[in-house]
Design a protein around this motif. Sequence first.
Motif, PDB file in Angstrom:
ATOM      1  N   GLY A 627      28.866  -0.856  21.351  1.00  0.00           N
ATOM      2  CA  GLY A 627      28.994  -0.111  20.103  1.00  0.00           C
ATOM      3  C   GLY A 627      27.680   0.001  19.367  1.00  0.00           C
ATOM      4  N   GLU A 628      26.951  -1.103  19.303  1.00  0.00           N
ATOM      5  CA  GLU A 628      25.663  -1.087  18.618  1.00  0.00           C
ATOM      6  C   GLU A 628      24.688  -0.158  19.329  1.00  0.00           C
ATOM      7  OE1 GLU A 628      24.020  -4.912  17.835  1.00  0.00           O
ATOM      8  OE2 GLU A 628      25.971  -5.825  17.416  1.00  0.00           O
ATOM      9  N   ALA A 629      24.727  -0.145  20.662  1.00  0.00           N
ATOM     10  CA  ALA A 629      23.805   0.710  21.420  1.00  0.00           C
ATOM     11  C   ALA A 629      24.070   2.185  21.137  1.00  0.00           C
ATOM     12  CB  ALA A 629      23.940   0.424  22.914  1.00  0.00           C
ATOM     13  N   ILE A 630      25.359   2.565  21.040  1.00  0.00           N
ATOM     14  CA  ILE A 630      25.707   3.967  20.787  1.00  0.00           C
ATOM     15  C   ILE A 630      25.245   4.380  19.400  1.00  0.00           C
ATOM     16  CG2 ILE A 630      27.611   5.576  20.469  1.00  0.00           C
ATOM     17  CD1 ILE A 630      29.118   4.049  22.640  1.00  0.00           C
ATOM     18  N   VAL A 631      25.549   3.547  18.385  1.00  0.00           N
ATOM     19  CA  VAL A 631      25.176   3.889  17.016  1.00  0.00           C
ATOM     20  C   VAL A 631      23.659   3.945  16.878  1.00  0.00           C
ATOM     21  CG1 VAL A 631      25.263   3.124  14.618  1.00  0.00           C
ATOM     22  CG2 VAL A 631      27.297   2.948  16.065  1.00  0.00           C
ATOM     23  N   SER A 632      22.983   2.998  17.506  1.00  0.00           N
ATOM     24  CA  SER A 632      21.517   2.978  17.441  1.00  0.00           C
ATOM     25  C   SER A 632      20.931   4.228  18.076  1.00  0.00           C
ATOM     26  CB  SER A 632      20.994   1.721  18.139  1.00  0.00           C
ATOM     27  OG  SER A 632      19.587   1.677  18.120  1.00  0.00           O
ATOM     28  N   ALA A 633      21.544   4.681  19.193  1.00  0.00           N
ATOM     29  CA  ALA A 633      21.049   5.884  19.870  1.00  0.00           C
ATOM     30  C   ALA A 633      21.262   7.127  19.012  1.00  0.00           C
ATOM     31  CB  ALA A 633      21.752   6.036  21.215  1.00  0.00           C
ATOM     32  N   ILE A 634      22.401   7.196  18.340  1.00  0.00           N
ATOM     33  CA  ILE A 634      22.675   8.355  17.490  1.00  0.00           C
ATOM     34  C   ILE A 634      21.673   8.404  16.339  1.00  0.00           C
ATOM     35  CG2 ILE A 634      24.346   9.374  15.907  1.00  0.00           C
ATOM     36  CD1 ILE A 634      26.565   8.307  17.715  1.00  0.00           C
ATOM     37  N   ILE A 635      21.403   7.242  15.733  1.00  0.00           N
ATOM     38  CA  ILE A 635      20.456   7.198  14.609  1.00  0.00           C
ATOM     39  C   ILE A 635      19.075   7.635  15.074  1.00  0.00           C
ATOM     40  CG2 ILE A 635      19.275   5.660  12.981  1.00  0.00           C
ATOM     41  CD1 ILE A 635      21.871   4.023  12.838  1.00  0.00           C
ATOM     42  N   ALA A 636      18.661   7.117  16.227  1.00  0.00           N
ATOM     43  CA  ALA A 636      17.345   7.484  16.745  1.00  0.00           C
ATOM     44  C   ALA A 636      17.276   8.976  17.062  1.00  0.00           C
ATOM     45  CB  ALA A 636      17.044   6.655  17.996  1.00  0.00           C
ATOM     46  N   LEU A 637      18.376   9.530  17.640  1.00  0.00           N
ATOM     47  CA  LEU A 637      18.417  10.960  17.951  1.00  0.00           C
ATOM     48  C   LEU A 637      18.291  11.795  16.684  1.00  0.00           C
ATOM     49  CD1 LEU A 637      19.037  13.410  19.796  1.00  0.00           C
ATOM     50  CD2 LEU A 637      21.467  12.921  19.446  1.00  0.00           C
ATOM     51  N   ALA A 638      19.066  11.455  15.649  1.00  0.00           N
ATOM     52  CA  ALA A 638      19.036  12.216  14.403  1.00  0.00           C
ATOM     53  C   ALA A 638      17.662  12.146  13.747  1.00  0.00           C
ATOM     54  CB  ALA A 638      20.111  11.697  13.463  1.00  0.00           C
ATOM     55  N   HIS A 639      17.045  10.978  13.725  1.00  0.00           N
ATOM     56  CA  HIS A 639      15.726  10.841  13.106  1.00  0.00           C
ATOM     57  C   HIS A 639      14.678  11.639  13.863  1.00  0.00           C
ATOM     58  CE1 HIS A 639      16.825   6.840  10.870  1.00  0.00           C
ATOM     59  NE2 HIS A 639      17.323   7.934  10.279  1.00  0.00           N
ATOM     60  N   SER A 640      14.841  11.694  15.187  1.00  0.00           N
ATOM     61  CA  SER A 640      13.876  12.480  15.967  1.00  0.00           C
ATOM     62  C   SER A 640      13.957  13.964  15.631  1.00  0.00           C
ATOM     63  CB  SER A 640      14.111  12.263  17.458  1.00  0.00           C
ATOM     64  OG  SER A 640      15.348  12.834  17.864  1.00  0.00           O
ATOM     65  N   LEU A 641      15.144  14.402  15.165  1.00  0.00           N
ATOM     66  CA  LEU A 641      15.346  15.800  14.765  1.00  0.00           C
ATOM     67  C   LEU A 641      15.233  15.982  13.254  1.00  0.00           C
ATOM     68  CD1 LEU A 641      18.374  16.656  17.105  1.00  0.00           C
ATOM     69  CD2 LEU A 641      15.982  17.313  17.418  1.00  0.00           C
ATOM     70  N   HIS A 642      14.708  14.934  12.575  1.00  0.00           N
ATOM     71  CA  HIS A 642      14.474  14.974  11.132  1.00  0.00           C
ATOM     72  C   HIS A 642      15.769  15.191  10.347  1.00  0.00           C
ATOM     73  CE1 HIS A 642      10.261  15.142  12.281  1.00  0.00           C
ATOM     74  NE2 HIS A 642      10.512  16.235  13.013  1.00  0.00           N
ATOM     75  N   MET A 643      16.803  14.520  10.777  1.00  0.00           N
ATOM     76  CA  MET A 643      18.094  14.589  10.088  1.00  0.00           C
ATOM     77  C   MET A 643      18.370  13.270   9.376  1.00  0.00           C
ATOM     78  SD  MET A 643      20.516  16.371  12.982  1.00  0.00           S
ATOM     79  CE  MET A 643      20.090  17.927  13.737  1.00  0.00           C
ATOM     80  N   THR A 644      19.056  13.362   8.256  1.00  0.00           N
ATOM     81  CA  THR A 644      19.523  12.174   7.546  1.00  0.00           C
ATOM     82  C   THR A 644      20.801  11.685   8.215  1.00  0.00           C
ATOM     83  OG1 THR A 644      18.589  12.962   5.469  1.00  0.00           O
ATOM     84  CG2 THR A 644      20.306  11.265   5.330  1.00  0.00           C
ATOM     85  N   VAL A 645      20.918  10.354   8.414  1.00  0.00           N
ATOM     86  CA  VAL A 645      22.088   9.787   9.089  1.00  0.00           C
ATOM     87  C   VAL A 645      22.986   9.120   8.056  1.00  0.00           C
ATOM     88  CG1 VAL A 645      22.912   8.213  10.858  1.00  0.00           C
ATOM     89  CG2 VAL A 645      20.732   9.402  11.164  1.00  0.00           C
ATOM     90  N   VAL A 646      24.287   9.475   8.105  1.00  0.00           N
ATOM     91  CA  VAL A 646      25.297   8.894   7.221  1.00  0.00           C
ATOM     92  C   VAL A 646      26.354   8.216   8.087  1.00  0.00           C
ATOM     93  CG1 VAL A 646      26.972   9.306   5.395  1.00  0.00           C
ATOM     94  CG2 VAL A 646      24.906  10.719   5.544  1.00  0.00           C
TER      95      VAL A 646
END
Length: 700
Positions: A627-646
């Motif tokens: 679970g932590e790996a999935i959430v961490s990957a999503i956060i990293a993906l969003a930041h790479s696209l300059h998106m705010t993560v909620v």
Amino acid sequence: MHGRYNPYLVVLSLIVATLASYATLDLVARIRLIDVSGKKRFYWLLGGAAAMGMGIWSMHFIGMLALQMPMQMEYDPWLTGASLLIGICISYFALHVTTRNSLTTCYLFLGGLLMGTGIAAMHYTGMAAMRVHPAIHYRPLLVILSLFIAFVFSWMALWIAVKFQHQRQIILKRCGMSIAMGLAIAGMHYVGMSAAIFPPGAVCHMPNGISQSSFMLILPAFSLCGLIMTLVLSTLDTRFDLLLLRSHLSLEDANKRLKILASVDALTGIPNRNAFIEKTEERLLQAARDGRPFSVMYLDLEEFKNVNDFLGHAAGDELLKAFARELTAHVRSGDFVARLGGDEFVVLLNGLGQPKEAASIATSILDRLRKDFIVQNMTLRITASVGIATYPIDGSSVSALLNNADTAMYAAKQNGRNSYRFFDPAMKDAAAKVLQIYHGLAEALGKNQFSLVFQAKFGGLHNHFIGAEALIRWTHPEMGELSPLEFIATAEQTGQIAQISEWVIGEVCRQMKVWTALGLPPFKVAINLSPEQLRQDRYAERVADIIRKAGIEPQWIMFEVTETVAMREPALAGEVIRQFEQAGFDIALDDFGTGYSSMAYLRQFRVKELKIDRLFISALDGDGEEGEAIVSAIIALAHSLHMTVVAEGVETVSQLKKLKDMGCDQVQGFLLGKPLSPDKFEAFLRRRTNEEASIEKASQ
């Protein structure tokens, strides 16, 4: 004493004999083949006998007139009339015999004998009408020969009339037979005439007798007119009856066609609702005898309305035809497929009582729907929801089975679509609730039953307040407070979602104006968009106009689109997102991770925020690292696209800590703030404002 024959009258007698024979055959066919009964049959027999008898009688007297004797001939009117009556009687008998439904050989023989005797009686009675003194003598052998000819002619006439009545090219054959019969009649007459011996010096004179000259003027015209009139009437009446028969057959054919049309769906060519009901009723009767169960499968296509709306009804019709063909191909040969109407189909599964058997067919159909349909050179992909009800456990009538299969289908639709469900009695309560919601939505806006709640969003290390999400609630007078999950899907199906969404936008703007007037600082409010709103033409312009008229700047409004909706129609979603961004609004991609995400489309959308679904957030409390790996990957993906993560649905301290460690920008959930009514949210805002002001003052 010898006489000579007038050749013209001899020919005329042959013509009359032939016409009489043709009239006889025509009348036999008229009465026998055309369905006549009762008074009409009697009138035709009587009229036909009169015409036929007069024709034969006329031929005989024309033949006698053709014999020109050296003396003036006169005829006894009573015997002349008696000979005519004999001719009519034997004609009636002949018609009656030949128009019987069954005619045995014995009956035909007796009929020919009696008819021949009658014709001979008519002939010799007519001869006796000539009052010749001394009396006429007859040659016995020729008399016997004439009787034999009369009998053979009569038997052959009856046999031919019956034998050849159904032959093709009947007119030509009837003409040939009429000529042969006419020659036979004339032969009998002239043989009979040859048998007569007129004594030398004989005279013919009687008071009040009918002179030969009178016969010469009246008889030929009278006989010919009678026969021709009979043939004309027979022909006209036959054609009239045939016309009626054809009309009747045409009506029967039309009724058959209408019956077929009434049981076949005009668009797809498969059976329709009426045919399905009739077939299921037959199956119910059979099941009552043999006890074999069967199942009813109810199918509803998803997103079919979108095909009609965006590609046109012609494309929608082609899609329905293609689906009908595929559905028919993916059931067994003994199953019955029908279209109920619109995008609803049904299948009668013969002999399937076990769930696994019906499930296998449902799975086969749903697997086919995962492949593309080519319609008007376009690739379309649709899904379906399937409900299954089984006889006798789920119903013992057509309506019960259909209703329960429909209920199961709706449960499948609520369960995520493109799935199947078997009917369960507990679904009835859910269906009743849906029906209550359906009827209640129509008056919910007018009676002010909707309300808004606001759930705060927090960010930074100290969880400072940065905005809120507006959520709609419906206070039903009987069911109480309902969440959006309970009524939004129904509102989308009924088309009422547009009015409800515009009310939400207007109410959010009004509430923001109230808070601003009370001196509270402005903050960004997120509003959810439904799939139906995305499909509305120029919807972004309409929303911008509503917000501008309310006096709210676009920068304070954010719209959320779920990942499932965006990825289902990425081209449409990308265009709508672009329009909203051009109008000055920020867009968030909600429930990320629950759909079938595409990196290419995610880059194309360029949304402001990406909200991680609560399903992944709840998994952070588990022992595993997945679970932590999935959430961490999503956060990293969003930041790479300059998106705010909620992160949505944060409910525990451990979840919050892990999210902060991963660099999550914002959080939202019951741990920090539950959805609040406008009044309570106002109090929350005042408290947070004072707290943050105190923290800032202390830091100085």
